[in-house]
Design a protein around this motif. Structure first.
Motif, short mmCIF file in Angstrom:
data_model
loop_
_atom_site.label_atom_id
_atom_site.label_comp_id
_atom_site.label_asym_id
_atom_site.label_seq_id
_atom_site.Cartn_x
_atom_site.Cartn_y
_atom_site.Cartn_z
N ALA A 60 0.93 -1.03 -0.27
CA ALA A 60 -0.42 0.24 -0.58
C ALA A 60 0.92 1.21 0.08
O ALA A 60 0.24 2.03 -0.46
CB ALA A 60 -1.27 -0.14 1.26
N GLU A 61 1.68 1.06 1.07
CA GLU A 61 2.89 2.09 0.61
C GLU A 61 3.32 2.57 -0.83
O GLU A 61 3.72 4.04 -0.64
CB GLU A 61 3.90 2.26 1.90
CG GLU A 61 5.03 3.46 1.96
CD GLU A 61 4.49 4.64 2.90
OE1 GLU A 61 4.60 6.03 2.26
OE2 GLU A 61 3.49 4.87 2.71
N THR A 62 3.81 1.64 -1.08
CA THR A 62 4.58 1.25 -2.07
C THR A 62 3.54 2.02 -3.44
O THR A 62 3.31 3.60 -3.86
CB THR A 62 5.25 0.04 -2.77
OG1 THR A 62 6.49 -0.55 -2.21
CG2 THR A 62 5.84 0.31 -3.62
N ALA A 63 2.74 1.45 -3.38
CA ALA A 63 1.51 2.29 -4.49
C ALA A 63 1.11 4.08 -3.95
O ALA A 63 0.94 4.85 -5.62
CB ALA A 63 0.07 2.03 -3.73
N ARG A 64 1.10 4.37 -2.63
CA ARG A 64 1.09 5.88 -2.01
C ARG A 64 2.10 6.72 -2.81
O ARG A 64 2.73 7.49 -3.25
CB ARG A 64 0.89 5.63 -0.77
CG ARG A 64 0.39 7.36 -0.21
CD ARG A 64 0.67 7.03 0.74
NE ARG A 64 2.04 7.24 1.80
CZ ARG A 64 2.66 8.46 1.25
NH1 ARG A 64 2.51 9.76 0.99
NH2 ARG A 64 4.37 7.99 1.61
N LEU A 65 3.22 6.01 -2.22
CA LEU A 65 4.99 6.78 -3.38
C LEU A 65 4.50 7.38 -4.14
O LEU A 65 5.07 7.81 -4.84
CB LEU A 65 5.32 5.88 -2.10
CG LEU A 65 6.19 5.57 -0.88
CD1 LEU A 65 7.30 5.06 -0.54
CD2 LEU A 65 6.40 7.13 -0.47
N GLN A 66 4.22 6.04 -5.60
CA GLN A 66 4.20 5.61 -6.64
C GLN A 66 3.42 7.67 -7.35
O GLN A 66 3.96 8.20 -7.78
CB GLN A 66 3.94 4.60 -7.40
CG GLN A 66 3.75 4.85 -8.89
CD GLN A 66 5.31 4.62 -9.61
OE1 GLN A 66 5.61 4.20 -8.67
NE2 GLN A 66 4.87 5.48 -10.77
N GLY A 67 2.34 7.33 -6.84
CA GLY A 67 1.63 8.87 -6.59
C GLY A 67 2.13 9.65 -6.61
O GLY A 67 2.46 11.06 -6.75
N GLU A 68 2.68 9.63 -5.21
CA GLU A 68 3.52 11.02 -4.89
C GLU A 68 4.48 11.34 -5.88
O GLU A 68 4.88 12.97 -6.24
CB GLU A 68 4.01 10.41 -3.28
CG GLU A 68 4.36 12.35 -3.01
CD GLU A 68 5.07 11.81 -1.14
OE1 GLU A 68 6.21 11.54 -0.87
OE2 GLU A 68 4.46 11.93 -0.05
N LEU A 69 5.27 10.01 -6.13
CA LEU A 69 6.23 10.16 -7.18
C LEU A 69 5.71 11.43 -8.60
O LEU A 69 6.49 12.08 -9.02
CB LEU A 69 7.06 8.76 -7.37
CG LEU A 69 8.20 9.28 -8.48
CD1 LEU A 69 9.17 10.45 -7.33
CD2 LEU A 69 8.93 7.59 -8.34
#
Length: 646
Positions: free
Chosen positions: A410-419
């Motif tokens: 889930a954090e990976t997905a969030r970070l992908q969006g933030e990136l």
């Protein structure tokens, strides 16, 4: 019986009282092959002396040249104080045939007899002493005296009180030799110019010989001898020469300044949009005013490239750069976090399959630590771990790791969006930075153009100031030229005053030249001598090569006639080496001999000595005694001057 001391056939001379012989004359010339062995013993007399070397042409194998008449003249000059007696080639030839050769004269100086003997070889055993004659003197002193006793005596006799007037290039030591050069012109000079006395090739080493010797110095010698030069004139002339030299430099400087100023004026006219073809009226004030106005106008022009906008644009660029850097930093951090979470999810994903398999074997669960069936481990105890294997713990561990993996994903997905958001922000920052930089570049170019325009106007003003300074320098230089021209004019007028003080002397010389010229060449036209800034000028009623040679010979004889009267410092001694009939014409050639004979008639005895050498047969009456003193021929060797073939 006393001779008539006045007019003889139109020539009127008044000999100086008390004289019975020339002040300077040579009684005898002797040539020794070696001491005690004479080759020639030639007696001379006051008045005219003829040395003849007949030119009988090739028909009889004899020519007048080579007989030794010029060598005779050079020997006389040598014995009267000249440093050399011929070119190097001649001296080497004489030395080879006569290594111990000597030449000597018995010369009368103001009533005293001097015995002069000089070596022709390398050893300068020169003697000059008073005595009756060589025949009456059995021996000379053991130590040579040198020529100084005689040259000093001659200098005192004729130039005493005037030596200090001699040009610096001649000096007191060369004064007598300079006068001697005038009295004994070189044959090579050929009566070509009144002031040509010594050829640089004659080997005389005279102070007036050499191609670089100033004719002004020789003119000064002539004027001193004629008593036509005063110390005041010399001083004024030197000061005028100094002013003339300085004036020449000042004119050169003014011309260079004027040229540079004209070049600068044309350039400024173009820079200031003035008419370059009408620059003469553009003075320094107009040019400097126009340049100052142009600079003020450029400095006051409105422009978009103001300083505030430049500062603002640079601030905007700096802000865009910071935004770009922040976006890049955020992207870097988000990328690092995403990579960590992806790695954690992968590790957990790799562990879960094994835990799931164990959980599926719940009927016979095995301890994950020791690998022993849990039931057995409970009953017997675990030999590896001091903790009891618990199936519930295993389930709890699996559940926890599953949760952790889910969180990591889930954090990976969030970070992908933030990136993705950060990358969008970076793109916007890049675009903004590019726009701000472009705007700044435009503003800087505008500022640069304006600065260049201002600097160009400043440079033009600098050149206008330089033009103003150059104008001042040119004005000062032109004023200096004007002052020097005034000084030169004043000194020139002073010179004319000084020269007018000797008008009587020049007038007497002019009258005598006229009388002597008409004795030689009967004419009703008047001849004259004038003295101006260019020297002596001789005016005669005809022109041409023959007349050019004649007027110089006549001038010398006119001076001799004045020496008879004691009106000059000239000794009354003269040698003319080969005045040729071909140069003068038959009647004029004869007239020179007749004139000399007439001049012998003034005084109780001739009061001058005139030696003439010639290849042309003299008039018949002069081909024998008392006038013919020596007859030499070019061949055979025995009849030459030295009696041998050199």
């Amino acid at each position: 019986m006393q001779r008539d001391l006045f007019s003889i056939d139109g020539l009127d001379l008044k000999p100086a009282g008390g004289r019975v012989e020339p002040r300077l004359w040579v009684q005898r010339l002797i040539i020794w092959k070696e001491p005690g062995k004479e080759i020639r013993n030639i007696p001379l007399k006051p008045g005219l002396n003829v040395i003849w070397s007949p030119d009988e042409g090739s028909r009889r194998g004899q020519i007048g040249h080579g007989g030794g008449k010029t060598t005779f003249c050079r020997f006389l000059r040598y014995c009267l104080g000249e440093s050399g007696y011929g070119p190097d080639a001649q001296r080497r030839a004489v030395l080879e045939k006569m290594p111990a050769g000597q030449v000597g004269v018995e010369v009368r100086l103001d009533g005293e007899t001097w015995l002069i003997r000089r070596a022709l070889g390398l050893h300068k055993e020169d003697y000059a002493l008073q005595g009756p004659s060589f025949a009456e003197v059995s021996s000379l002193p053991a130590e040579p005296t040198g020529m100084r006793p005689f040259t000093d005596a001659a200098t005192r006799s004729f130039l005493d009180g005037a030596v200090q007037l001699m040009p610096a290039s001649i000096g007191s030591d060369g004064a007598w030799q300079a006068l001697l050069a005038w009295m004994t012109r070189d044959q090579e000079c050929r009566f070509s110019n009144m002031l040509d006395w010594r050829s640089p090739d004659s080997g005389s080493h005279s102070p007036v010989s050499g191609r670089n010797r100033s004719q002004e110095d020789r003119l000064a010698v002539m004027r001193i001898v004629l008593d036509a030069l005063r110390p005041e004139e010399i001083d004024t002339d030197r000061r005028r020469d100094a002013v003339a030299s300085n004036l020449s430099k000042q004119r050169t400087e003014a011309e260079q300044l004027a040229w540079n100023l004209a070049r600068l004026r044309r350039k400024l006219a173009r820079n200031l949009s003035l008419n370059p073809d009408n620059t003469s009226g553009l003075d320094a004030t107009i040019i400097k005013t126009r340049a100052s106005e142009q600079l003020a106008k450029v400095q006051g022009l409105p422009t978009v490239a103001t300083l505030d906008r430049l500062r603002a644009a640079r601030t905007e660029v700096e802000g865009a750069i910071r935004e770009q850097e922040q976006a890049k930093a955020a992207i870097q951090i988000a990328s690092g976090k995403r990579a960590s979470e992806e790695l954690l999810a992968k590790v957990l994903g790799d562990e879960l399959p094994e835990l799931s398999a164990q959980n599926q074997r719940l009927e016979h669960p095995v301890c994950p630590v020791c690998g022993v069936l849990i039931d057995k481990a409970r009953a017997e105890g675990c030999s590896i771990s001091d903790q009891t294997c618990d199936l519930e713990d295993l389930r709890l561990q699996v559940s926890k790791k599953l949760e952790m993996r889910q969180n990591a994903l889930a954090e990976t997905a969030r970070l992908q969006g933030e990136l993705a958001a950060f990358q969008g922000r970076l793109a916007i920052a890049d675009q903004r930075l590019q726009q701000q930089r472009h705007s700044l570049a435009q503003l800087e170019r505008a500022a640069q153009d304006r600065s260049e325009e201002i600097r160009s106007a400043e440079r033009i003003l600098d050149r206008a100031i330089e033009f103003d300074q150059a104008s001042t320098e040119l004005e000062a230089a032109e004023n200096a030229v004007t002052r020097s021209e005034g000084s030169f004019k004043t000194l020139s007028e002073e010179l004319e005053v000084h020269r007018s003080a000797i008008t009587d002397i020049v007038t007497q010389l002019s009258d005598r030249f006229d009388a002597v010229f008409r004795e030689v060449t009967p004419t009703d036209a008047r001849c004259s001598v004038k003295l101006d800034g260019n020297g002596f000028g001789l005016k005669v009623p005809a022109d041409g090569l023959a007349i050019g040679s004649l007027k110089i010979a006549v001038f010398d004889l006119a001076v001799i006639s004045m020496a008879i009267e004691g009106k000059t410092r000239h000794p009354g001694f003269l040698i003319h080496d080969s005045p040729r009939e071909a140069d003068l014409g038959g009647s004029i050639y004869t007239g020179l001999f007749d004139l000399a004979k007439k001049m012998e008639g003034f005084g109780p005895s001739p009061l001058f000595q005139y030696i003439v050498t010639t290849t042309t047969k003299p008039p018949e009456q002069f081909c024998s005694d008392p006038w013919l003193r020596l007859l030499v021929k070019g061949s055979p060797p025995e009849v030459r001057l030295l009696g041998m073939d050199l």
